[in-house]
Design an enzyme around this catalytic site. Structure first.
Site, PDB file in Angstrom:
ATOM      1  N   SER A 140      -9.677   1.685   2.718  1.00  0.00           N
ATOM      2  CA  SER A 140      -8.800   2.549   1.721  1.00  0.00           C
ATOM      3  C   SER A 140      -7.817   1.643   1.218  1.00  0.00           C
ATOM      4  O   SER A 140      -7.050   2.198   0.187  1.00  0.00           O
ATOM      5  CB  SER A 140      -8.239   3.459   2.512  1.00  0.00           C
ATOM      6  OG  SER A 140      -7.395   2.891   3.594  1.00  0.00           O
TER       7      SER A 140
ATOM      8  N   LYS B 264       0.816  -1.278   0.076  1.00  0.00           N
ATOM      9  CA  LYS B 264       0.047   0.007  -0.039  1.00  0.00           C
ATOM     10  C   LYS B 264       0.940   1.247  -0.157  1.00  0.00           C
ATOM     11  O   LYS B 264       2.138   1.268   0.727  1.00  0.00           O
ATOM     12  CB  LYS B 264      -0.873  -0.112   1.201  1.00  0.00           C
ATOM     13  CG  LYS B 264      -2.017   0.940   1.282  1.00  0.00           C
ATOM     14  CD  LYS B 264      -2.946   0.908   2.426  1.00  0.00           C
ATOM     15  CE  LYS B 264      -3.910   2.031   2.643  1.00  0.00           C
ATOM     16  NZ  LYS B 264      -4.799   1.619   3.685  1.00  0.00           N
TER      17      LYS B 264
ATOM     18  N   SER C 163      -9.858  -0.557   6.855  1.00  0.00           N
ATOM     19  CA  SER C 163      -9.415  -0.324   5.563  1.00  0.00           C
ATOM     20  C   SER C 163      -8.891  -1.453   4.794  1.00  0.00           C
ATOM     21  O   SER C 163      -8.494  -1.596   3.676  1.00  0.00           O
ATOM     22  CB  SER C 163      -8.474   0.595   5.538  1.00  0.00           C
ATOM     23  OG  SER C 163      -9.086   1.919   5.541  1.00  0.00           O
TER      24      SER C 163
END
Lengths: 96, 446
Positions: free
Chosen positions: B125, B50, B149
């Site tokens: 996210s 990420k 997330s």
């Protein structure tokens, strides 16, 4: 609770953020709606509840304060900053 | 796609050609926009990362314009651990700006498609990480979970996503959103891989003062799907979820019963209070954490007439709408006159939430819960900020209480989209969490 333009101006100042004129009305509406929603916490009785919350019960971990210096870290950080010279971050003049 | 367990058996030569093939495959599927870019760091098993986890010499930007131009000067502890275990960061994945979102639509790099339907969001996210694994474009990925997330995008993309107990995985090198809630965790194709990757990244780190020192916490070598557990279900909690989610919930309960677990009905307080406590706490912490983005030391700068002007111009140009909204909200709940009524009140409510879980876990081993009220949203469906916050209803109390939880695929909805559910365990009981999840996964496959 209703957020108004005066409060928004205060929050912008605290946030170092400027909301564009054409977005002010929308964001005032959104913030008011969100704050009104979170007001539901007042329905809960928390009179005898501790007002500080920590993720661990062990307190803050401590360590020896040992001096350490690796100049490469400074170089790497300064190299990637938006504006640096002679091992300094460059900012606009702050004293006339 | 081969599993992480299988990849660990490959020779260095086999891995070399695997990485080349994977890179070509990612480029051929670029319309998915799961990856921002692909960068090879070292030989080893490629893991998608990420865009808020520091990888030395990578551009790491938290999906934001304000961090364009920033190059990470060091590795996050989880990256050091991956490299030590023969894994390597391989490409950074798309995300909501500063991890503030549930759809990955707020990224500076544009939206990411759901691999099961290009018209749907991958969740957020950590949407890029979930889409990459879900599309067969990654063996496994790392994500971060502040209010769901990891678990929500995992559920939307039909993969496994696990949020460790707060303190299990070092946050050193994770772009901070809300420091008392953030945890890095594994996003994988199956439960066993999640346990393997969790073992690799977890452990005490002196560089993170909130990381706990509890000795080895390895779970993957002790996985036992035959353990009989007591699992709480939450009928009141589930009734507002969509029909697809309720159907999946019933299916999971039947599977758990078949596997010999004891199911008991329990209840938790109205989740609307979780949402309030969460959005007050998270925005307060975010406001503080994001104060560092001033245009002086990192990334992007917009010049102004004086220093103050430079700060304001840089931040107003660099942050997107949702990030600005949360900074303003955070400053509201922390500001004089409102601090006690909002911030302090939310911390008190956090105690109530944690105590409620403590009470429940005195009687049960695990809780079965939905992850999201429905399957993956259409693009634009969560444009209204409060609507988006409400969609976090099933995930955020876990972060507020610091508990471990794992989301795994359970069913396919009538619209063809995956439905994931989560199991929640008490703090530091990852072993029971993975044992229960493996049992459910095994039972659902049989």
């Amino acid at each position: 609770m209703q957020i108004d333009n005066t409060l928004l101006q205060r929050l912008e100042k605290l946030s170092h953020v400027k909301i564009a004129d054409d977005k002010r009305e929308e964001i005032i509406g959104q913030l008011s709606e969100i704050v009104s929603f979170v007001d539901n916490l007042s329905e809960l009785d928390t009179q005898n509840v501790d007002d500080a919350f920590a993720m661990t019960s062990n307190g803050t971990a401590l360590r020896e304060d040992t001096p350490f210096n690796n100049p490469q870290i400074n170089d790497d950080i300064l190299k990637h900053s938006p504006h640096s010279e002679d091992h300094f971050f460059i900012v606009p003049k702050i004293i006339e | 796609m081969i599993t992480l367990k299988e990849a660990l058996e490959l020779s260095p030569q086999e891995l070399d050609s695997f990485r080349d093939d994977l890179k070509a495959k990612i480029e051929a599927n670029s319309e998915l926009n799961a990856y921002i870019d692909v960068n090879v760091v070292a030989e080893g098993i490629p893991i998608a990362i990420k865009d808020n986890i520091q990888v030395k010499d990578w551009s790491v930007t938290s999906g934001s314009k304000i961090l364009q131009g920033y190059i990470a000067p060091y590795n996050a502890t989880v990256i050091t651990k991956l490299l030590e275990a023969g894994l390597t960061p391989f490409g950074r994945t798309n995300m909501d700006e500063f991890a503030m979102g549930s759809t990955t639509e707020s990224s500076f790099y544009g939206k990411t498609q759901n691999p099961h339907n290009p018209g749907r969001v991958p969740g957020g996210s950590s949407g890029g990480s979930a889409a990459a694994v879900g599309a067969g474009l990654a063996i496994a990925a790392l994500g971060s979970d502040t209010g769901g997330s990891i678990r929500q995008p995992a559920a939307f993309c039909g993969i496994v996503g696990m949020k460790p107990t707060y303190g299990r995985v070092s946050r050193y090198g994770l772009g901070a959103y809300a420091s008392s809630l953030d945890q890095i965790g594994p996003m994988t194709q199956n439960v066993e891989d999640a346990a393997i990757l969790y073992d690799i990244i977890s452990g005490h780190d002196p560089k993170d003062s909130t990381s706990v020192d509890m000795g080895s916490s390895k779970v993957s070598d002790k996985l036992d799907p035959e353990r009989k557990l007591t699992i709480a279900v939450l009928p009141e909690y589930v009734k507002d979820a969509s029909e697809d989610v309720r159907k999946a919930y019933d299916k999971a309960i039947e599977a758990l019963k078949r596997a010999g677990h004891t199911i008991v009905e329990k209840s938790l307080m109205d989740a609307k209070y979780d949402i309030s406590a969460y959005y007050i706490t998270a925005t307060a912490e975010a406001t503080t954490n994001l104060a560092r983005y001033d245009g002086i030391r990192y990334g992007n700068r917009k010049e102004g007439e004086n220093l103050k002007d430079l700060f304001i111009e840089t931040r107003s140009e660099g942050f997107g709408d949702e990030v600005k909204r949360r900074i303003l909200l955070g400053n509201f709940v922390l500001s004089s006159g409102y601090y006690d009524a909002y911030y302090v009140k939310a911390q008190k409510v956090r105690h109530l939430i944690k105590e409620e879980y403590d009470k429940l876990f005195a009687e049960v081993d695990l809780i079965l819960s939905p992850v999201a009220p429905r399957t993956a949203y259409e693009f634009g469906a969560l444009e209204d900020p409060l609507e988006m916050y409400l969609s976090d209803i099933y995930t955020i109390s876990v972060n507020l209480a610091g508990l471990p939880a794992i989301s795994l695929p359970v069913d396919t909805a009538s619209d063809g989209m995956p439905v994931g559910l989560q199991l929640i365990a008490k703090a530091f009981d990852e072993q029971t969490l993975f044992d229960g999840a493996l049992s459910l996964e095994t039972q659902l496959k049989s």
